[in-house]
Design a protein around this motif. Structure first.
Motif, mmCIF file in Angstrom:
data_model
loop_
_atom_site.group_PDB
_atom_site.id
_atom_site.type_symbol
_atom_site.label_atom_id
_atom_site.label_comp_id
_atom_site.label_asym_id
_atom_site.label_seq_id
_atom_site.Cartn_x
_atom_site.Cartn_y
_atom_site.Cartn_z
ATOM 1 N N MET A 63 0.828 -1.216 0.000
ATOM 2 C CA MET A 63 0.000 0.000 0.000
ATOM 3 C C MET A 63 0.858 1.260 0.000
ATOM 4 S SD MET A 63 -3.216 -0.429 -0.327
ATOM 5 C CE MET A 63 -3.784 1.177 0.202
ATOM 6 N N LEU A 64 1.929 1.263 0.787
ATOM 7 C CA LEU A 64 2.809 2.429 0.849
ATOM 8 C C LEU A 64 3.459 2.679 -0.512
ATOM 9 C CD1 LEU A 64 4.097 4.729 2.404
ATOM 10 C CD2 LEU A 64 5.816 3.105 3.248
ATOM 11 N N THR A 65 3.884 1.620 -1.173
ATOM 12 C CA THR A 65 4.457 1.763 -2.519
ATOM 13 C C THR A 65 3.418 2.324 -3.481
ATOM 14 O OG1 THR A 65 5.993 -0.054 -2.142
ATOM 15 C CG2 THR A 65 5.543 0.523 -4.442
ATOM 16 N N PHE A 66 2.211 1.779 -3.443
ATOM 17 C CA PHE A 66 1.128 2.237 -4.316
ATOM 18 C C PHE A 66 0.801 3.703 -4.057
ATOM 19 C CE2 PHE A 66 -3.500 2.798 -4.923
ATOM 20 C CZ PHE A 66 -3.560 2.633 -6.296
ATOM 21 N N GLU A 67 0.653 4.073 -2.779
ATOM 22 C CA GLU A 67 0.305 5.458 -2.444
ATOM 23 C C GLU A 67 1.438 6.417 -2.791
ATOM 24 O OE1 GLU A 67 -1.163 5.456 1.605
ATOM 25 O OE2 GLU A 67 -2.867 4.200 1.045
ATOM 26 N N SER A 68 2.686 5.993 -2.594
ATOM 27 C CA SER A 68 3.838 6.833 -2.961
ATOM 28 C C SER A 68 3.842 7.107 -4.458
ATOM 29 C CB SER A 68 5.156 6.155 -2.579
ATOM 30 O OG SER A 68 5.249 5.957 -1.204
ATOM 31 N N THR A 69 3.537 6.107 -5.245
ATOM 32 C CA THR A 69 3.494 6.251 -6.699
ATOM 33 C C THR A 69 2.370 7.193 -7.123
ATOM 34 O OG1 THR A 69 4.447 4.060 -6.987
ATOM 35 C CG2 THR A 69 3.279 4.986 -8.878
ATOM 36 N N MET A 70 1.183 7.017 -6.527
ATOM 37 C CA MET A 70 0.057 7.901 -6.844
ATOM 38 C C MET A 70 0.392 9.351 -6.516
ATOM 39 S SD MET A 70 -3.489 5.961 -5.669
ATOM 40 C CE MET A 70 -3.640 7.170 -4.406
ATOM 41 N N VAL A 71 0.995 9.585 -5.348
ATOM 42 C CA VAL A 71 1.340 10.938 -4.920
ATOM 43 C C VAL A 71 2.412 11.522 -5.839
ATOM 44 C CG1 VAL A 71 2.415 12.256 -3.050
ATOM 45 C CG2 VAL A 71 0.575 10.633 -2.541
ATOM 46 N N ALA A 72 3.414 10.714 -6.195
ATOM 47 C CA ALA A 72 4.471 11.194 -7.085
ATOM 48 C C ALA A 72 3.894 11.606 -8.438
ATOM 49 C CB ALA A 72 5.539 10.113 -7.259
ATOM 50 N N GLN A 73 2.982 10.819 -8.980
ATOM 51 C CA GLN A 73 2.361 11.147 -10.269
ATOM 52 C C GLN A 73 1.554 12.439 -10.167
ATOM 53 O OE1 GLN A 73 0.263 7.447 -10.914
ATOM 54 N NE2 GLN A 73 1.820 6.714 -12.334
ATOM 55 N N ALA A 74 0.807 12.595 -9.089
ATOM 56 C CA ALA A 74 0.011 13.817 -8.904
ATOM 57 C C ALA A 74 0.913 15.033 -8.755
ATOM 58 C CB ALA A 74 -0.897 13.666 -7.687
ATOM 59 N N LEU A 75 1.992 14.895 -7.987
ATOM 60 C CA LEU A 75 2.910 16.014 -7.775
ATOM 61 C C LEU A 75 3.593 16.412 -9.082
ATOM 62 C CD1 LEU A 75 4.053 17.945 -5.661
ATOM 63 C CD2 LEU A 75 5.814 16.221 -5.155
ATOM 64 N N GLU A 126 -2.803 31.270 2.043
ATOM 65 C CA GLU A 126 -3.601 31.002 0.842
ATOM 66 C C GLU A 126 -2.828 30.167 -0.170
ATOM 67 O OE1 GLU A 126 -2.353 35.439 -0.201
ATOM 68 O OE2 GLU A 126 -3.199 34.560 1.600
ATOM 69 N N ASP A 127 -1.493 30.312 -0.220
ATOM 70 C CA ASP A 127 -0.686 29.545 -1.164
ATOM 71 C C ASP A 127 -0.607 28.069 -0.783
ATOM 72 O OD1 ASP A 127 -0.262 31.862 -2.609
ATOM 73 O OD2 ASP A 127 1.718 32.238 -1.737
ATOM 74 N N ILE A 128 -0.457 27.782 0.505
ATOM 75 C CA ILE A 128 -0.383 26.370 0.917
ATOM 76 C C ILE A 128 -1.727 25.683 0.700
ATOM 77 C CG2 ILE A 128 -0.900 26.610 3.392
ATOM 78 C CD1 ILE A 128 1.380 24.552 3.896
ATOM 79 N N HIS A 129 -2.826 26.399 0.951
ATOM 80 C CA HIS A 129 -4.146 25.819 0.720
ATOM 81 C C HIS A 129 -4.388 25.600 -0.771
ATOM 82 C CE1 HIS A 129 -5.481 25.766 4.837
ATOM 83 N NE2 HIS A 129 -5.041 26.993 4.987
ATOM 84 N N GLN A 130 -3.933 26.524 -1.607
ATOM 85 C CA GLN A 130 -4.075 26.391 -3.055
ATOM 86 C C GLN A 130 -3.263 25.198 -3.568
ATOM 87 O OE1 GLN A 130 -2.506 29.693 -5.426
ATOM 88 N NE2 GLN A 130 -4.314 29.547 -6.737
ATOM 89 N N PHE A 131 -2.031 25.037 -3.067
ATOM 90 C CA PHE A 131 -1.191 23.908 -3.465
ATOM 91 C C PHE A 131 -1.834 22.591 -3.027
ATOM 92 C CE2 PHE A 131 2.560 21.144 -2.307
ATOM 93 C CZ PHE A 131 2.789 20.701 -3.592
ATOM 94 N N ALA A 132 -2.303 22.532 -1.781
ATOM 95 C CA ALA A 132 -2.955 21.319 -1.279
ATOM 96 C C ALA A 132 -4.174 20.962 -2.129
ATOM 97 C CB ALA A 132 -3.340 21.494 0.180
ATOM 98 N N GLU A 133 -4.954 21.952 -2.510
ATOM 99 C CA GLU A 133 -6.139 21.703 -3.327
ATOM 100 C C GLU A 133 -5.750 21.197 -4.722
ATOM 101 O OE1 GLU A 133 -9.901 21.059 -4.527
ATOM 102 O OE2 GLU A 133 -9.189 21.384 -2.482
ATOM 103 N N ALA A 134 -4.686 21.739 -5.296
ATOM 104 C CA ALA A 134 -4.222 21.268 -6.602
ATOM 105 C C ALA A 134 -3.795 19.806 -6.515
ATOM 106 C CB ALA A 134 -3.063 22.140 -7.091
ATOM 107 N N VAL A 135 -3.129 19.431 -5.435
ATOM 108 C CA VAL A 135 -2.726 18.030 -5.245
ATOM 109 C C VAL A 135 -3.961 17.150 -5.085
ATOM 110 C CG1 VAL A 135 -1.552 16.429 -3.669
ATOM 111 C CG2 VAL A 135 -0.444 18.586 -4.298
ATOM 112 N N ARG A 136 -4.914 17.576 -4.273
ATOM 113 C CA ARG A 136 -6.155 16.802 -4.090
ATOM 114 C C ARG A 136 -6.849 16.575 -5.439
ATOM 115 N NH1 ARG A 136 -6.567 19.436 0.886
ATOM 116 N NH2 ARG A 136 -7.614 21.250 0.023
ATOM 117 N N GLN A 137 -6.930 17.604 -6.250
ATOM 118 C CA GLN A 137 -7.583 17.490 -7.555
ATOM 119 C C GLN A 137 -6.828 16.523 -8.466
ATOM 120 O OE1 GLN A 137 -10.576 18.794 -8.500
ATOM 121 N NE2 GLN A 137 -10.718 19.438 -6.362
ATOM 122 N N ALA A 138 -5.504 16.541 -8.397
ATOM 123 C CA ALA A 138 -4.688 15.649 -9.238
ATOM 124 C C ALA A 138 -4.752 14.200 -8.773
ATOM 125 C CB ALA A 138 -3.240 16.128 -9.256
ATOM 126 N N MET A 139 -5.064 13.992 -7.514
ATOM 127 C CA MET A 139 -5.168 12.635 -6.980
ATOM 128 C C MET A 139 -6.451 11.986 -7.474
ATOM 129 S SD MET A 139 -2.499 11.931 -5.025
ATOM 130 C CE MET A 139 -3.045 10.592 -4.000
#
Length: 139
Positions: A63-75, A126-139
């Motif tokens: 699961m950690l490998t899978f989630e790391s890959t998903m996060v890396a792709q979104a980032l 506002e910038d950290i919230h905007q970045f977090a939202e962009a990551v959430r959308q990409a996930m």
């Protein structure tokens, strides 16, 4: 207990102070490091007392490998970076956590490591919230 948090799990105080929650995944809480010099995410497996990857069950390791890959792709999608760095050091904070960092030529300390380079520069709220939202959308 926070929504999604596993019974008996407590986030390390340093991780709590230096990062902000983004979302819950199957195993991990995804957090953004509060340092605007690099787009930098953390995966924190919700397993009490775990300090090393080999201490996770084989299913949790998968699961950690899978989630790391998903996060890396979104980032990568959000930032268009040159390189994704993934690492689990744990020298300062023993609780198992995985860093996923977007790196690009010309960023602070490129091509060297981000650890120990300069002084942390917190995001504007506002910038950290905007970045977090962009990551959430990409996930």
């Amino acid at each position: 207990m926070l929504k999604g948090q596993k019974r008996g799990f407590e986030l390390d105080k340093v991780l709590h102070a230096d990062s902000m929650p983004v979302m819950w995944l199957g195993l991990c809480e995804l957090r953004v490091m509060d340092d605007c010099r690099w787009p930098w995410l953390l995966l924190v497996p919700q397993r009490p007392g775990v300090e090393e990857m080999h201490e996770l069950t084989p299913l949790d390791q998968t699961m950690l490998t899978f989630e790391s890959t998903m996060v890396a792709q979104a980032l990568k999608q959000v930032t268009g970076c040159t390189k994704i760095n993934i690492g689990a050091l744990g020298n300062m904070v023993r609780q198992l956590h995985v860093h996923v960092i977007a790196r690009s030529e010309g960023d602070p300390n490129w091509p060297g490591p981000v650890w120990g380079h300069g002084v942390r520069r917190p995001y504007r709220r506002e910038d950290i919230h905007q970045f977090a939202e962009a990551v959430r959308q990409a996930m």
